[in-house]
Design a protein around this motif. Structure first.
Motif, PDB file in Angstrom:
ATOM      1  N   LEU A  11      -6.638 109.398  36.915  1.00 10.95           N
ATOM      2  CA  LEU A  11      -7.803 109.160  37.756  1.00 10.95           C
ATOM      3  C   LEU A  11      -8.802 108.261  37.029  1.00 10.95           C
ATOM      4  N   THR A  12      -9.611 107.564  37.800  1.00  8.95           N
ATOM      5  CA  THR A  12     -10.667 106.722  37.228  1.00  8.95           C
ATOM      6  C   THR A  12     -11.761 107.626  36.650  1.00  8.95           C
ATOM      7  N   PRO A  13     -12.662 107.080  35.832  1.00  5.14           N
ATOM      8  CA  PRO A  13     -13.753 107.909  35.286  1.00  5.14           C
ATOM      9  C   PRO A  13     -14.605 108.585  36.368  1.00  5.14           C
ATOM     10  N   GLU A  14     -14.879 107.873  37.459  1.00  7.43           N
ATOM     11  CA  GLU A  14     -15.666 108.458  38.546  1.00  7.43           C
ATOM     12  C   GLU A  14     -14.887 109.582  39.220  1.00  7.43           C
ATOM     13  N   GLU A  15     -13.602 109.346  39.467  1.00  6.15           N
ATOM     14  CA  GLU A  15     -12.758 110.372  40.076  1.00  6.15           C
ATOM     15  C   GLU A  15     -12.598 111.569  39.137  1.00  6.15           C
ATOM     16  N   THR A  16     -12.526 111.302  37.836  1.00 11.84           N
ATOM     17  CA  THR A  16     -12.397 112.372  36.849  1.00 11.84           C
ATOM     18  C   THR A  16     -13.610 113.283  36.891  1.00 11.84           C
ATOM     19  N   ASP A  17     -14.797 112.693  36.935  1.00 11.15           N
ATOM     20  CA  ASP A  17     -16.024 113.487  36.992  1.00 11.15           C
ATOM     21  C   ASP A  17     -16.061 114.343  38.257  1.00 11.15           C
ATOM     22  N   ALA A  18     -15.729 113.754  39.377  1.00 10.27           N
ATOM     23  CA  ALA A  18     -15.727 114.481  40.645  1.00 10.27           C
ATOM     24  C   ALA A  18     -14.671 115.587  40.633  1.00 10.27           C
ATOM     25  N   TYR A  19     -13.518 115.288  40.074  1.00  8.35           N
ATOM     26  CA  TYR A  19     -12.447 116.277  40.032  1.00  8.35           C
ATOM     27  C   TYR A  19     -12.821 117.452  39.127  1.00  8.35           C
ATOM     28  N   ALA A  20     -13.419 117.161  37.977  1.00  9.59           N
ATOM     29  CA  ALA A  20     -13.838 118.225  37.064  1.00  9.59           C
ATOM     30  C   ALA A  20     -14.850 119.144  37.750  1.00  9.59           C
ATOM     31  N   LYS A  21     -15.760 118.578  38.523  1.00 11.17           N
ATOM     32  CA  LYS A  21     -16.726 119.388  39.262  1.00 11.17           C
ATOM     33  C   LYS A  21     -16.025 120.228  40.326  1.00 11.17           C
ATOM     34  N   ALA A  22     -14.995 119.665  40.957  1.00 13.74           N
ATOM     35  CA  ALA A  22     -14.252 120.410  41.974  1.00 13.74           C
ATOM     36  C   ALA A  22     -13.518 121.594  41.356  1.00 13.74           C
ATOM     37  N   VAL A  23     -13.013 121.422  40.140  1.00 12.36           N
ATOM     38  CA  VAL A  23     -12.323 122.526  39.456  1.00 12.36           C
ATOM     39  C   VAL A  23     -13.324 123.631  39.133  1.00 12.36           C
ATOM     40  N   VAL A  24     -14.519 123.258  38.695  1.00  8.93           N
ATOM     41  CA  VAL A  24     -15.555 124.263  38.418  1.00  8.93           C
ATOM     42  C   VAL A  24     -15.868 125.029  39.704  1.00  8.93           C
ATOM     43  N   GLN A  25     -16.006 124.318  40.817  1.00 13.47           N
ATOM     44  CA  GLN A  25     -16.305 124.959  42.100  1.00 13.47           C
ATOM     45  C   GLN A  25     -15.165 125.871  42.561  1.00 13.47           C
ATOM     46  N   ALA A  26     -13.927 125.493  42.262  1.00 11.92           N
ATOM     47  CA  ALA A  26     -12.778 126.289  42.690  1.00 11.92           C
ATOM     48  C   ALA A  26     -12.794 127.672  42.058  1.00 11.92           C
TER      49      ALA A  26
END
Length: 107
Positions: A43-58
């Motif tokens: 994933l791109t850096p922007e996608e990585t940041d968004a994905y990491a936040k999604a994992v925290v939310q999960a």
């Protein structure tokens, strides 16, 4: 009686600090493991940041780590990354140790 009250307040304060630290370690671990998974998915850096936040939310879906494991495993497999349950659990353990280390250094 004040000595007993002081001890009780001290134990309550320690419990609150311990719970806060456990929450912070888990949130940091989830962010780190999200970054680990994002790197595997290229994933791109922007996608990585968004994905990491999604994992925290999960992690707020249910008690325990199963919700995070399910998300990571599902997303990695959907992205074509060859990974199994044991690999994801091992990554969670490794990132938990790293999260604890990072938080201890920051204090």
């Amino acid at each position: 009686m004040t000595t007993f009250d002081d001890r009780e307040r001290a134990f309550e304060a320690k419990y609150a600090r311990d719970e806060d630290m456990a929450f912070r370690v888990t949130a940091r671990r989830n962010r780190l493991v999200g970054q680990w998974a994002a790197a595997k998915m290229n994933l791109t850096p922007e996608e990585t940041d968004a994905y990491a936040k999604a994992v925290v939310q999960a992690d707020f879906e249910e008690a325990g780590d199963e919700d995070v494991i399910r998300k990571l495993l599902g997303d990695l497999l959907a992205a074509g990354v060859e990974v199994d349950d044991a690999t994801v659990r091992r990554a969670l353990q490794e990132q938990s140790a790293e999260a604890r280390r990072q938080l201890m250094e920051s204090e």
